[in-house]
Scaffold this motif. Structure first.
Motif, PDB file in Angstrom:
ATOM      1  N   SER A  36       2.722  -9.389  10.619  1.00 21.13           N
ATOM      2  CA  SER A  36       2.951 -10.291   9.481  1.00 21.13           C
ATOM      3  C   SER A  36       1.651 -10.744   8.832  1.00 21.13           C
ATOM      4  O   SER A  36       1.650 -11.547   7.913  1.00 21.13           O
ATOM      5  N   GLU A  37       0.510 -10.202   9.306  1.00 16.90           N
ATOM      6  CA  GLU A  37      -0.770 -10.603   8.717  1.00 16.90           C
ATOM      7  C   GLU A  37      -0.926 -10.027   7.319  1.00 16.90           C
ATOM      8  O   GLU A  37      -0.412  -8.943   7.024  1.00 16.90           O
ATOM      9  N   THR A  38      -1.656 -10.772   6.475  1.00 15.86           N
ATOM     10  CA  THR A  38      -1.915 -10.245   5.125  1.00 15.86           C
ATOM     11  C   THR A  38      -3.408 -10.334   4.801  1.00 15.86           C
ATOM     12  O   THR A  38      -4.134 -11.109   5.409  1.00 15.86           O
ATOM     13  N   CYS A  39      -3.838  -9.530   3.844  1.00 11.84           N
ATOM     14  CA  CYS A  39      -5.222  -9.585   3.341  1.00 11.84           C
ATOM     15  C   CYS A  39      -5.182 -10.173   1.938  1.00 11.84           C
ATOM     16  O   CYS A  39      -4.341  -9.794   1.135  1.00 11.84           O
ATOM     17  N   ARG A  40      -6.143 -11.042   1.647  1.00  8.16           N
ATOM     18  CA  ARG A  40      -6.260 -11.606   0.302  1.00  8.16           C
ATOM     19  C   ARG A  40      -7.082 -10.645  -0.557  1.00  8.16           C
ATOM     20  O   ARG A  40      -8.150 -10.193  -0.156  1.00  8.16           O
ATOM     21  N   VAL A  41      -6.569 -10.333  -1.720  1.00  7.12           N
ATOM     22  CA  VAL A  41      -7.287  -9.444  -2.648  1.00  7.12           C
ATOM     23  C   VAL A  41      -7.743 -10.289  -3.827  1.00  7.12           C
ATOM     24  O   VAL A  41      -6.948 -10.992  -4.439  1.00  7.12           O
ATOM     25  N   GLU A  42      -9.043 -10.203  -4.137  1.00  9.84           N
ATOM     26  CA  GLU A  42      -9.593 -11.104  -5.159  1.00  9.84           C
ATOM     27  C   GLU A  42      -9.949 -10.380  -6.446  1.00  9.84           C
ATOM     28  O   GLU A  42     -10.166  -9.174  -6.460  1.00  9.84           O
ATOM     29  N   ASN A  43     -10.091 -11.167  -7.492  1.00  9.72           N
ATOM     30  CA  ASN A  43     -10.749 -10.711  -8.710  1.00  9.72           C
ATOM     31  C   ASN A  43     -12.190 -11.224  -8.616  1.00  9.72           C
ATOM     32  O   ASN A  43     -12.432 -12.422  -8.720  1.00  9.72           O
TER      33      ASN A  43
ATOM     34  N   PHE B 154     -15.596   0.079  -0.398  1.00  6.95           N
ATOM     35  CA  PHE B 154     -14.899  -0.671  -1.452  1.00  6.95           C
ATOM     36  C   PHE B 154     -15.360  -0.314  -2.856  1.00  6.95           C
ATOM     37  O   PHE B 154     -14.720  -0.671  -3.828  1.00  6.95           O
ATOM     38  N   ASN B 155     -16.499   0.403  -2.974  1.00  9.56           N
ATOM     39  CA  ASN B 155     -17.194   0.346  -4.264  1.00  9.56           C
ATOM     40  C   ASN B 155     -16.677   1.279  -5.355  1.00  9.56           C
ATOM     41  O   ASN B 155     -16.891   1.006  -6.536  1.00  9.56           O
ATOM     42  N   TYR B 156     -16.010   2.375  -5.002  1.00 11.60           N
ATOM     43  CA  TYR B 156     -15.392   3.238  -6.029  1.00 11.60           C
ATOM     44  C   TYR B 156     -13.990   3.583  -5.547  1.00 11.60           C
ATOM     45  O   TYR B 156     -13.721   4.737  -5.180  1.00 11.60           O
TER      46      TYR B 156
ATOM     47  N   GLY C 153     -11.089   0.415   1.300  1.00  9.07           N
ATOM     48  CA  GLY C 153     -11.836  -0.784   1.675  1.00  9.07           C
ATOM     49  C   GLY C 153     -10.890  -1.977   1.595  1.00  9.07           C
ATOM     50  O   GLY C 153     -10.027  -2.019   0.713  1.00  9.07           O
ATOM     51  N   PRO C 154     -11.032  -2.943   2.493  1.00 11.96           N
ATOM     52  CA  PRO C 154     -10.075  -4.065   2.497  1.00 11.96           C
ATOM     53  C   PRO C 154     -10.109  -4.877   1.212  1.00 11.96           C
ATOM     54  O   PRO C 154      -9.126  -5.498   0.840  1.00 11.96           O
ATOM     55  N   GLN C 155     -11.252  -4.850   0.509  1.00  9.49           N
ATOM     56  CA  GLN C 155     -11.353  -5.642  -0.720  1.00  9.49           C
ATOM     57  C   GLN C 155     -10.605  -5.004  -1.885  1.00  9.49           C
ATOM     58  O   GLN C 155     -10.223  -5.684  -2.830  1.00  9.49           O
ATOM     59  N   THR C 156     -10.437  -3.672  -1.841  1.00  5.60           N
ATOM     60  CA  THR C 156      -9.960  -2.981  -3.048  1.00  5.60           C
ATOM     61  C   THR C 156      -8.811  -2.005  -2.756  1.00  5.60           C
ATOM     62  O   THR C 156      -8.965  -0.785  -2.905  1.00  5.60           O
ATOM     63  N   PRO C 157      -7.649  -2.527  -2.379  1.00  6.66           N
ATOM     64  CA  PRO C 157      -6.550  -1.621  -2.018  1.00  6.66           C
ATOM     65  C   PRO C 157      -5.609  -1.272  -3.176  1.00  6.66           C
ATOM     66  O   PRO C 157      -4.760  -0.401  -3.029  1.00  6.66           O
ATOM     67  N   LEU C 158      -5.731  -1.975  -4.335  1.00  6.96           N
ATOM     68  CA  LEU C 158      -4.621  -1.907  -5.297  1.00  6.96           C
ATOM     69  C   LEU C 158      -4.455  -0.547  -5.965  1.00  6.96           C
ATOM     70  O   LEU C 158      -3.332  -0.071  -6.151  1.00  6.96           O
TER      71      LEU C 158
END
Ligand code: NAD
Length: 770
Positions: free
Chosen positions: A302-309, A437-439, A463-468
């Motif tokens: 049930s864990e989630t990662c926060r994705v930011e702008n 995460f970078n490209y 990368g965990p920051q950029t999954p979308l």
């Protein structure tokens, strides 16, 4: 406060003098005169005043209803102006034959028959006020002026803000739904408010009618408990109504911008693009699920990662943080698809080619949405993302072309012709990809396109920051139905999920892109599991550039700046160590400084923006720390930058250039992964440069700026790195391999070499005499 009470008492006295029929209007006129003469054009309505007045005159209870005037209006009530803002409030109420006129320097125009009596009463009242309440009035007046000046400052700030398209840039670009726009705008305004000395931000926000949020409302109430000012503001402005109207306004604006943007984009040829508002709030896939075995399934945990702008630091979305069980499910699906499914066992290379081409078409058809999503999730300038989508589509087409050209070799017959020998190339098997995460979408294509073309099946972790955009890609794989189930699978999360993938015995190859430290750890892990497995690692760099004395200095300065600052410096091959020949050193530095300072930072979704923010707070702080090291420990000369940029939002840092840097200094040798360039001390001979570069830990890329062919040849022949540019830095192509020497890793991405990396060779030996 006391003065107002006295004013009312004076009004009541005038009422008694004027007689029963005219008394109410006498009070009214006293009040008007009071406001008119004493408030000097600024109106304050304070609940405490009202409380005092209430005790003295029953009819004055009407004042209590002022914040919600509609409720107390009778049939004869005329509302000349409702609440416009707390500074200009006119409510006329005659339900009890009392006219209350709170007008900025105004008087009621009705009831002229009572004016004479009223004026007489007013004179009496005001005389009493002037004598008894002067000090208190002065205090009220001063507070009003202070607030007014705060409001003026606020408006100036807001103008400044809109002009530079800072916060409201995102609103201008119509990239958020209305409520979010309002939230962003109000938060930013709050931050700016903190720049106004001595003023409660909440008060100013309320005063400006721009405070839509309950927490600020609470702040104003708290302030009200401490003093009359906030209470006055609260009384004058119905915060809830303002909030609603602000949100409605923002939503209307967002709709208008949506229409505008859709039209613009349609004209631009990007069919099917909806705005980012849609991209985020109406994603065509379920971002709370993961794509395994051609289904969107819930994570086992049930864990989630926060994705930011990164532009704002705001949350864009949350996605599942996968568990070991999820990884196991994904790997087993890929394993079954490879060993038991039709993908390798039945499909021809030509079928795989067509599937990849179809996928390229699908990406192209949805590129607009993917671009906006990528730009929002990474903070990359939208123009850069468009170029990356060009590359992504090209990569799928390029590698589709390889799918039907898998070739072995025939070896001349051996042992007096008794043995026929030949090689065949087969796909490696299940490939576990771990991405940086970078490209996000572009590196996905670097990896996934050649692997699928070779016939492998894939489990991909972004990368965990950029999954979308990875999820968007999975959505296209799913909806196009071009691939058998299990050929492409996604797991989401950070180190634990990556490690579970690396450790899984059913994975045949790991393709890793990331930092040197993690890469080394991955190599150790792949060797310590029950099964060793093929591994390729694309790691960091500290790429040098060399400016020779014959270089075109203006052009080179611009190329060096883009070579370093592209993607805000978060580029494995970024040009971060610059050698400049002594003959042109002094002439080159001012040009370099000017080129760095000319870079346009701003809303990433704006076409004019050239550099975006860092990816997250960790990277932002890391880069600022390196800047401190450069200044304080390496004693480098700060030529430009060195500070956070676009204060009050996201993770922005100015393009930064150090000069006269010792080639052995930390900022000159360690990968910073941010917009920081070190210009080393001047050099005299190319030998000196090449000898120093041999000592570098890295070997990813390098560049030289010159037209001297002997110098160029000396450099390209002797430098030990995977890519060498001449008079350029950064361009890459689908058909040219890319990879590192030394700590920059091994294995190659792009080109035939990359495709070949997903193939294993079998030798077939056939005794034809049998
Ligand atoms: P990172 O090493 O922090 O993370 C890379 C990936 O590894 C992420 O997906 C992360 O979740 C995962 N990971 C972390 N710990 C792991 C573990 N124990 N086992 C398995 N996976 C694990 O790197 P980053 O910050 O995402 O990316 C920046 C780095 O990537 C820079 O050093 C840059 O130079 C490098 N990079 C290299 C290339 C190239 O082609 N050479 C391209 C892009 C980025």
């Amino acid at each position: 406060m006391r003065s107002l009470l006295l004013g009312y008492l004076a009004g009541a006295a005038a009422f008694a003098v004027a007689g029963a029929s005219g008394g109410a209007h006498a009070i009214d006129n006293c009040n008007r005169a009071y406001w008119r003469q004493k408030m000097v054009g600024t109106l304050l309505v304070d609940r405490d005043h009202m409380a005092g007045a209430r005790g003295s005159e029953r009819r004055l209870s009407n004042f209590e209803a002022v914040p919600e005037p509609k409720r107390i209006l009778g049939p004869h009530t005329e509302v000349r102006e409702k609440i416009v803002d707390p500074w200009r409030l006119t409510v006329m109420v005659d339900a009890h034959n009392v006219v209350v006129d709170f007008v900025h320097q105004g008087m009621s125009t009705g009831h002229s028959g009572w004016i004479t009596v009223g004026v007489a009463a007013a004179v009496v009242a005001c005389a009493a006020i002037a004598v008894l309440g002067a000090r208190s009035l002065r205090a009220d007046h001063e507070r009003a002026l202070r607030l007014r000046s705060a409001r003026k400052k606020y408006r100036e700030l807001l103008r400044e803000l809109s002009a530079c398209k800072d916060v409201l840039g995102i609103v201008d670009a119509g990239l958020m739904p209305g409520a979010q726009q309002a939230a962003m705008a109000s938060e930013e305004v709050l931050r700016l408010m903190q720049r106004i000395d001595g003023v409660e931000p909440a008060q100013v926000l309320v005063a400006a009618g721009l405070d839509p949020w309950a927490e600020h409302e609470e702040q104003s109430r708290a302030a009200a408990a401490r003093g009359g000012l906030a209470a006055a503001l609260e009384m004058a402005g119905d915060v809830r109504a303002i909030r609603k109207s602000l949100i409605r306004k923002a939503e209307r604006r967002a709709r208008r911008l949506d229409a505008l943007a859709t039209a613009t984009i349609a004209a631009d040829g990007h069919a099917g693009l909806t705005m980012a508002a849609t991209a985020i709030s109406e994603l065509p896939f379920n971002k709370d699920r993961i794509y395994i075995n051609d289904q969107w399934v819930a994570s086992a945990g049930s864990e989630t990662c926060r994705v930011e702008n990164p532009d704002t630091g705001e949350e864009l979305a949350t996605v599942p943080e996968c568990t070991g069980d999820d990884v196991d499910r994904a790997v087993r699906a890929a394993h079954a698809a490879f060993y038991d499914g039709p993908w390798v066992n039945e499909w021809s290379g030509a079928q795989r080619r067509d599937a990849l081409s179809g996928l390229a078409d699908a990406i192209e058809a949805h590129r607009g949405e993917i671009e906006v999503l990528e730009s929002l999730n990474t903070g990359k300038p939208i123009t850069d993302v468009r170029a990356e989508l060009d590359d992504t589509i090209d990569l799928f087409r390029h590698f589709a072309g390889f799918a039907d050209k898998v070739q072995g070799r025939h070896i001349a017959p051996q042992a007096n012709g008794a043995f026929e020998g030949y090689t065949v190339k087969v796909p490696v098997g299940v490939v576990g990809f771990i991405n940086a995460f970078n490209y996000p979408i572009c590196l996905l294509a670097w990896k996934v396109a050649p692997a699928l073309a070779a016939g492998c099946t894939v489990v991909f972790k972004p990368g965990p920051q950029t999954p979308l955009t990875t999820q968007y890609f999975a959505h296209l794989v799913h909806t196009t139905g071009l691939f058998p189930p299990g050929v492409f699978n996604v797991v989401l999360g950070g180190a634990t999920v990556g490690q579970a993938l690396v450790d899984h015995d059913l994975v045949d190859k790991i393709g890793f892109t990331g930092s040197v430290a993690t890469g080394k750890h991955v190599i150790r892990s792949t060797a310590s599991t029950r099964m060793v497995r093929a591994t390729s690692v694309e790691l960091g760099g500290k790429s040098p550039g060399v400016v020779m004395p014959d270089a075109d200095l203006d052009k080179t300065a611009r190329l060096v700046v883009s070579g370093c600052m592209a993607n805000a410096g978060m580029n494995c091959n970024a040009l971060t160590r610059l050698w400049v020949h002594r003959d042109v050193y002094d002439a080159f530095l001012p040009r370099l400084k000017a080129a760095a300072e000319a870079l346009r930072l701003g809303t990433p979704q704006d076409d004019a923006t050239e550099m975006g923010p860092l990816i997250d707070r960790r990277q932002y702080e890391r880069v600022l720390e390196y800047i401190r090291v450069g200044r304080d420990e390496d004693r480098a000369q700060l030529l430009t930058g060195g500070q956070p940029a676009l204060l009050g939002r996201g993770y922005w840092i100015q393009p930064t250039v150090f000069a006269n840097v010792d080639p052995a200094a930390r900022v000159a040798t360690e990968e910073i992964f941010g917009p920081v360039l070190s210009v080393l001390r001047p050099f005299d001979s190319l030998d000196e440069v090449i000898a120093a570069e041999r000592r570098s830990d890295f070997g990813l890329a390098a560049s030289i700026f010159s037209r001297n062919h002997q110098a160029i040849a000396q450099f390209t022949r002797r430098m030990r790195c995977g890519t060498i540019w001449v008079n350029a830095h950064n361009p890459l192509f689908s058909y040219l391999p890319f990879g590192g020497f030394r700590n920059s890793g091994f294995g190659r991405e792009l080109g035939y070499e990359s495709f070949d990396g997903y193939l294993a060779t079998k030798a077939i030996i056939d005794d034809i005499t049998y």
